[in-house]
Design a protein around this motif. Structure first.
Motif, PDB file in Angstrom:
ATOM      1  N   PRO A 131      -7.483  10.334   4.782  1.00 38.20           N
ATOM      2  CA  PRO A 131      -8.672   9.480   4.697  1.00 38.20           C
ATOM      3  C   PRO A 131      -8.444   8.310   3.745  1.00 38.20           C
ATOM      4  CG  PRO A 131      -9.280  11.795   4.579  1.00 38.20           C
ATOM      5  CD  PRO A 131      -7.774  11.740   4.504  1.00 38.20           C
ATOM      6  N   GLY A 132      -8.800   7.137   4.218  1.00 35.36           N
ATOM      7  CA  GLY A 132      -8.655   5.957   3.386  1.00 35.36           C
ATOM      8  C   GLY A 132      -7.225   5.544   3.156  1.00 35.36           C
ATOM      9  N   SER A 133      -6.318   5.880   4.092  1.00 37.40           N
ATOM     10  CA  SER A 133      -4.907   5.612   3.850  1.00 37.40           C
ATOM     11  C   SER A 133      -4.472   4.222   4.258  1.00 37.40           C
ATOM     12  CB  SER A 133      -4.054   6.639   4.610  1.00 37.40           C
ATOM     13  OG  SER A 133      -4.245   6.513   6.011  1.00 37.40           O
ATOM     14  N   GLN A 134      -5.406   3.297   4.409  1.00 34.97           N
ATOM     15  CA  GLN A 134      -5.019   1.926   4.702  1.00 34.97           C
ATOM     16  C   GLN A 134      -4.470   1.263   3.449  1.00 34.97           C
ATOM     17  OE1 GLN A 134      -5.176   0.953   7.936  1.00 34.97           O
ATOM     18  NE2 GLN A 134      -5.713   3.085   8.082  1.00 34.97           N
ATOM     19  N   GLY A 135      -3.553   0.347   3.643  1.00 36.36           N
ATOM     20  CA  GLY A 135      -2.981  -0.373   2.521  1.00 36.36           C
ATOM     21  C   GLY A 135      -4.018  -1.254   1.847  1.00 36.36           C
ATOM     22  N   PRO A 136      -3.770  -1.679   0.608  1.00 40.76           N
ATOM     23  CA  PRO A 136      -4.758  -2.464  -0.127  1.00 40.76           C
ATOM     24  C   PRO A 136      -4.846  -3.911   0.328  1.00 40.76           C
ATOM     25  CG  PRO A 136      -2.776  -2.166  -1.430  1.00 40.76           C
ATOM     26  CD  PRO A 136      -2.608  -1.326  -0.204  1.00 40.76           C
ATOM     27  N   VAL A 137      -3.937  -4.369   1.183  1.00 34.67           N
ATOM     28  CA  VAL A 137      -3.991  -5.736   1.683  1.00 34.67           C
ATOM     29  C   VAL A 137      -3.682  -5.743   3.167  1.00 34.67           C
ATOM     30  CG1 VAL A 137      -3.331  -6.826  -0.497  1.00 34.67           C
ATOM     31  CG2 VAL A 137      -1.565  -6.106   1.101  1.00 34.67           C
ATOM     32  N   GLU A 138      -4.169  -6.762   3.845  1.00 36.62           N
ATOM     33  CA  GLU A 138      -3.852  -6.941   5.251  1.00 36.62           C
ATOM     34  C   GLU A 138      -2.668  -7.895   5.381  1.00 36.62           C
ATOM     35  OE1 GLU A 138      -5.131  -5.533   7.925  1.00 36.62           O
ATOM     36  OE2 GLU A 138      -6.494  -4.324   6.705  1.00 36.62           O
ATOM     37  N   LEU A 139      -1.763  -7.602   6.284  1.00 33.84           N
ATOM     38  CA  LEU A 139      -0.592  -8.437   6.509  1.00 33.84           C
ATOM     39  C   LEU A 139      -0.798  -9.295   7.740  1.00 33.84           C
ATOM     40  CD1 LEU A 139       2.208  -5.776   5.971  1.00 33.84           C
ATOM     41  CD2 LEU A 139       1.281  -7.351   4.283  1.00 33.84           C
ATOM     42  N   ARG A 140      -0.188 -10.475   7.739  1.00 40.97           N
ATOM     43  CA  ARG A 140      -0.220 -11.345   8.910  1.00 40.97           C
ATOM     44  C   ARG A 140       1.027 -11.177   9.753  1.00 40.97           C
ATOM     45  NH1 ARG A 140       0.668 -16.040   7.882  1.00 40.97           N
ATOM     46  NH2 ARG A 140       0.769 -16.264   5.618  1.00 40.97           N
ATOM     47  N   ALA A 141       1.935 -10.300   9.334  1.00 40.29           N
ATOM     48  CA  ALA A 141       3.191 -10.126  10.061  1.00 40.29           C
ATOM     49  C   ALA A 141       3.473  -8.640  10.220  1.00 40.29           C
ATOM     50  CB  ALA A 141       4.334 -10.801   9.306  1.00 40.29           C
ATOM     51  N   ALA A 142       4.099  -8.292  11.318  1.00 42.14           N
ATOM     52  CA  ALA A 142       4.537  -6.915  11.559  1.00 42.14           C
ATOM     53  C   ALA A 142       6.054  -6.870  11.488  1.00 42.14           C
ATOM     54  CB  ALA A 142       4.053  -6.441  12.922  1.00 42.14           C
ATOM     55  N   MET A 143       6.617  -5.682  11.286  1.00 48.03           N
ATOM     56  CA  MET A 143       8.063  -5.544  11.171  1.00 48.03           C
ATOM     57  C   MET A 143       8.780  -6.100  12.394  1.00 48.03           C
ATOM     58  SD  MET A 143       8.511  -4.348   8.225  1.00 48.03           S
ATOM     59  CE  MET A 143       7.413  -3.632   7.007  1.00 48.03           C
ATOM     60  N   THR A 144       8.203  -5.870  13.555  1.00 48.68           N
ATOM     61  CA  THR A 144       8.854  -6.325  14.781  1.00 48.68           C
ATOM     62  C   THR A 144       8.837  -7.844  14.918  1.00 48.68           C
ATOM     63  OG1 THR A 144       6.760  -5.871  15.919  1.00 48.68           O
ATOM     64  CG2 THR A 144       8.489  -4.198  16.090  1.00 48.68           C
ATOM     65  N   ASP A 145       7.998  -8.532  14.114  1.00 52.64           N
ATOM     66  CA  ASP A 145       8.025  -9.996  14.104  1.00 52.64           C
ATOM     67  C   ASP A 145       9.243 -10.514  13.352  1.00 52.64           C
ATOM     68  OD1 ASP A 145       5.558 -10.174  15.416  1.00 52.64           O
ATOM     69  OD2 ASP A 145       4.453 -10.099  13.532  1.00 52.64           O
ATOM     70  N   LEU A 146       9.757  -9.694  12.439  1.00 52.82           N
ATOM     71  CA  LEU A 146      10.797 -10.144  11.527  1.00 52.82           C
ATOM     72  C   LEU A 146      12.183  -9.625  11.864  1.00 52.82           C
ATOM     73  CD1 LEU A 146       8.811  -9.497   8.223  1.00 52.82           C
ATOM     74  CD2 LEU A 146       9.020 -11.655   9.445  1.00 52.82           C
ATOM     75  N   ILE A 147      12.227  -8.435  12.471  1.00 54.36           N
ATOM     76  CA  ILE A 147      13.512  -7.761  12.675  1.00 54.36           C
ATOM     77  C   ILE A 147      13.664  -7.403  14.149  1.00 54.36           C
ATOM     78  CG2 ILE A 147      14.877  -5.721  12.063  1.00 54.36           C
ATOM     79  CD1 ILE A 147      13.354  -5.677   9.402  1.00 54.36           C
ATOM     80  N   SER A 148      14.740  -7.861  14.754  1.00 57.00           N
ATOM     81  CA  SER A 148      14.944  -7.597  16.182  1.00 57.00           C
ATOM     82  C   SER A 148      15.470  -6.187  16.432  1.00 57.00           C
ATOM     83  CB  SER A 148      15.922  -8.624  16.780  1.00 57.00           C
ATOM     84  OG  SER A 148      17.183  -8.565  16.132  1.00 57.00           O
TER      85      SER A 148
END
Length: 279
Positions: A131-148
């Motif tokens: 419960p409540g395990s969301q991170g403290p900030v929202e990201l605008r990028a996902a791992m798959t956006d950065l790493i092929s």
């Protein structure tokens, strides 16, 4: 099922929770009966029956159950729930809806995200549910956006999930160490994919985080402010060695973690913004 989607056939209890969120019960984004039918159509469903005045949640659950064997159809619903265009009149509702969905969806081994306003489903480890395990900030990028490299992107996503779990359970040092590991993993693969020659004669297996931060900054992939704070996170990441923590005479707490997490957020965002355009 979409071969690129991690979604499988959802449990009946998951469908009940999904119907609850769609209806907007428990102070979420409220939809009248006819608005629920319209929502399903906006999600891309064909042949949605007219709302017949039945109790809203029962009607929504019946529609979901009818298409339970087709995860592609249910994926459309989940993605629409994370679409900012669904909340033009109440944009502040979007984060609450995503949090509510992920609270039960994580048990299915997937999580809903909308980095940069682009909804997607991401595979995650169900054992990390809390419960409540969301991170403290929202990201605008996902791992798959950065790493092929999809395998590495999945591994680093798993470390981000573990950091969230540590955050939720008060394991502050463990969360910071995990974030430092995530930072190093992202940077080394970004450097390999964008300019392996920048490593010189150093092996990717032996280059340290200090060097990676310098390479990414010198290449213009992260900003000066991000570069400075990366070094602060790096120092805390070194607390993986107990003697380093003893030398500093400082035990990281929730405030320390709340300052470290946005650093990772900023790094991922900067790396995404500096991503070379595909040729």
């Amino acid at each position: 099922m979409n071969p690129q989607s991690p979604l499988g056939i959802l449990d009946a209890n998951t469908l009940e929770e999904l119907a609850r969120v769609i209806c907007g019960d428990d102070h979420l984004y409220y939809r009248k009966g006819v608005e629920i039918a319209r929502f399903l159509e906006h999600a891309g469903w064909q042949r949605v029956p007219e709302y017949d005045g039945e109790y809203r949640r029962e009607w929504a659950l019946a529609r979901l159950t009818e298409r339970r064997e087709d995860p592609t159809e249910l994926e459309k619903i989940l993605l629409r729930l994370a679409d900012p265009r669904e909340y033009f009149d109440e944009p502040e509702q979007l984060p609450a809806v995503i949090t509510a969905v992920n609270a039960f969806l994580v048990h299915e081994g997937v999580r809903l995200e909308n980095p940069g306003g682009r909804p997607r489903l991401v595979a995650c480890d169900p054992s990390l549910a809390h419960p409540g395990s969301q991170g403290p900030v929202e990201l605008r990028a996902a791992m798959t956006d950065l790493i092929s490299d999809q395998q590495m992107a999945g591994l680093l996503q798993h470390r981000q999930d573990e950091a969230r779990t540590c955050y939720a359970n008060g394991a502050h040092v463990a969360a910071i160490i995990m974030l430092g590991s995530l930072l190093e993993g992202v940077m080394v693969h970004v450097v390999q994919e964008r300019g392996a020659s920048l490593l010189g004669n150093k092996s990717p297996d032996h280059v340290n985080l200090d060097t990676l931060i310098k390479i990414c900054y010198d290449a213009g992939w992260i900003g000066a402010d991000v570069q400075r704070f990366c070094h602060e996170l790096r120092k805390y990441r070194n607390f993986v060695h107990p003697r380093a923590e003893v030398r500093e005479a400082h035990a990281p707490d929730r405030d320390t973690l709340d300052m470290c997490w946005p650093v990772v957020n900023a790094v991922l965002n900067d790396l995404a913004d500096s991503q070379p355009e595909a040729v």
